[in-house]
Design a protein around this motif. Structure first.
Motif, PDB file in Angstrom:
ATOM      1  N   LYS A 194      12.413  29.356  30.854  1.00 44.85           N
ATOM      2  CA  LYS A 194      12.968  30.708  30.840  1.00 44.85           C
ATOM      3  C   LYS A 194      13.240  31.241  32.243  1.00 44.85           C
ATOM      4  O   LYS A 194      13.713  32.366  32.398  1.00 44.85           O
ATOM      5  CB  LYS A 194      11.984  31.653  30.145  1.00 44.85           C
ATOM      6  CG  LYS A 194      11.658  31.272  28.729  1.00 44.85           C
ATOM      7  CD  LYS A 194      10.558  32.184  28.214  1.00 44.85           C
ATOM      8  CE  LYS A 194       9.960  31.672  26.935  1.00 44.85           C
ATOM      9  NZ  LYS A 194       8.791  32.473  26.545  1.00 44.85           N
TER      10      LYS A 194
ATOM     11  N   GLN B 226       7.302  28.582  30.316  1.00 43.34           N
ATOM     12  CA  GLN B 226       7.977  29.646  31.057  1.00 43.34           C
ATOM     13  C   GLN B 226       8.937  29.072  32.100  1.00 43.34           C
ATOM     14  O   GLN B 226       9.833  29.767  32.542  1.00 43.34           O
ATOM     15  CB  GLN B 226       6.952  30.579  31.694  1.00 43.34           C
ATOM     16  CG  GLN B 226       6.288  31.474  30.660  1.00 43.34           C
ATOM     17  CD  GLN B 226       5.293  32.418  31.286  1.00 43.34           C
ATOM     18  OE1 GLN B 226       4.238  31.987  31.746  1.00 43.34           O
ATOM     19  NE2 GLN B 226       5.615  33.698  31.293  1.00 43.34           N
TER      20      GLN B 226
ATOM     21  N   THR C  20       6.766  37.677  33.704  1.00 49.90           N
ATOM     22  CA  THR C  20       7.760  37.962  32.685  1.00 49.90           C
ATOM     23  C   THR C  20       8.390  39.326  32.955  1.00 49.90           C
ATOM     24  O   THR C  20       7.710  40.265  33.380  1.00 49.90           O
ATOM     25  CB  THR C  20       7.154  37.882  31.266  1.00 49.90           C
ATOM     26  OG1 THR C  20       8.172  38.137  30.308  1.00 49.90           O
ATOM     27  CG2 THR C  20       6.023  38.856  31.065  1.00 49.90           C
TER      28      THR C  20
ATOM     29  N   GLU D 272      10.850  31.904  34.358  1.00 50.09           N
ATOM     30  CA  GLU D 272       9.763  32.846  34.616  1.00 50.09           C
ATOM     31  C   GLU D 272       8.597  32.219  35.363  1.00 50.09           C
ATOM     32  O   GLU D 272       7.579  32.883  35.570  1.00 50.09           O
ATOM     33  CB  GLU D 272       9.237  33.413  33.291  1.00 50.09           C
ATOM     34  CG  GLU D 272      10.244  34.214  32.516  1.00 50.09           C
ATOM     35  CD  GLU D 272       9.723  34.704  31.180  1.00 50.09           C
ATOM     36  OE1 GLU D 272       8.670  34.199  30.702  1.00 50.09           O
ATOM     37  OE2 GLU D 272      10.369  35.584  30.597  1.00 50.09           O
TER      38      GLU D 272
ATOM     39  N   ASP E 194       1.925  37.087  35.313  1.00 45.44           N
ATOM     40  CA  ASP E 194       1.583  36.766  33.938  1.00 45.44           C
ATOM     41  C   ASP E 194       0.475  35.728  33.914  1.00 45.44           C
ATOM     42  O   ASP E 194      -0.591  35.970  33.389  1.00 45.44           O
ATOM     43  CB  ASP E 194       2.808  36.264  33.166  1.00 45.44           C
ATOM     44  CG  ASP E 194       2.490  36.075  31.695  1.00 45.44           C
ATOM     45  OD1 ASP E 194       1.900  36.992  31.093  1.00 45.44           O
ATOM     46  OD2 ASP E 194       2.799  34.998  31.148  1.00 45.44           O
TER      47      ASP E 194
ATOM     48  N   SER F 178      16.122  35.964  35.351  1.00 42.64           N
ATOM     49  CA  SER F 178      14.665  35.844  35.288  1.00 42.64           C
ATOM     50  C   SER F 178      14.101  35.245  36.564  1.00 42.64           C
ATOM     51  O   SER F 178      13.054  35.674  37.057  1.00 42.64           O
ATOM     52  CB  SER F 178      14.255  34.992  34.082  1.00 42.64           C
ATOM     53  OG  SER F 178      14.609  35.642  32.880  1.00 42.64           O
TER      54      SER F 178
ATOM     55  N   SER G 189       3.565  32.672  37.132  1.00 43.32           N
ATOM     56  CA  SER G 189       4.627  33.157  36.255  1.00 43.32           C
ATOM     57  C   SER G 189       4.609  34.679  36.201  1.00 43.32           C
ATOM     58  O   SER G 189       3.594  35.329  36.470  1.00 43.32           O
ATOM     59  CB  SER G 189       4.485  32.568  34.848  1.00 43.32           C
ATOM     60  OG  SER G 189       3.318  33.043  34.214  1.00 43.32           O
TER      61      SER G 189
END
Length: 135
Positions: A78, A75, A121, A80, A105, A33, A119
């Motif tokens: 993750k 995020q 995704t 991201e 995002d 990611s 961010s």
């Protein structure tokens, strides 16, 4: 290196982790990611901006995120998201992002803290959401 201008260490270094002896190494899927974030948003943005972009906060494991005051579904957890700093200020980087046409995002402008949270995704729809944070 994740790209020409960004190293993995920029996204995993955390003062909170260092001071508290927390391992902030991302798992393999999170590294993917981070690679996606850098390849499709941050490196292209860096090339349009034509100046360095410093990463203040990238990946955060659960404990680092909690201690940083991040939301549970951040995020950052993750891989991201990244909080970005440029010498000219976050408003300038946001203006460059707008002009670039790059997909993202969220772009959260933290005026008083002088950074832009970005961010992207890999799976699902990127919202192209811009938020202003005044605290």
């Amino acid at each position: 290196m994740l790209s020409e201008h960004f190293a993995l260490e920029e996204f995993t270094y955390s003062r909170i982790a260092v001071e508290n002896g927390i391992d902030n190494t991302p798992p393999a899927e999170t590294k993917k990611s981070l690679q996606h974030l850098v390849t499709y948003l941050l490196e292209p943005l860096r090339k349009v901006y034509k100046a360095p972009i410093a990463i203040l906060s990238g990946y955060r494991c659960e404990e680092v995120n909690r201690r940083a005051g991040g939301v549970a579904n951040s995020q950052h957890r993750k891989g991201e998201a990244a909080d970005c700093y440029v010498e000219e200020g976050p408003e300038k980087l946001l203006a460059v992002l707008y002009r670039s046409g790059l997909v993202f995002d969220q772009a959260i402008l933290y005026r008083h803290r002088h950074f832009l949270h970005l961010s992207l995704t890999e799976f699902g729809k990127n919202r192209m959401q811009v938020l202003l944070h005044f605290k």
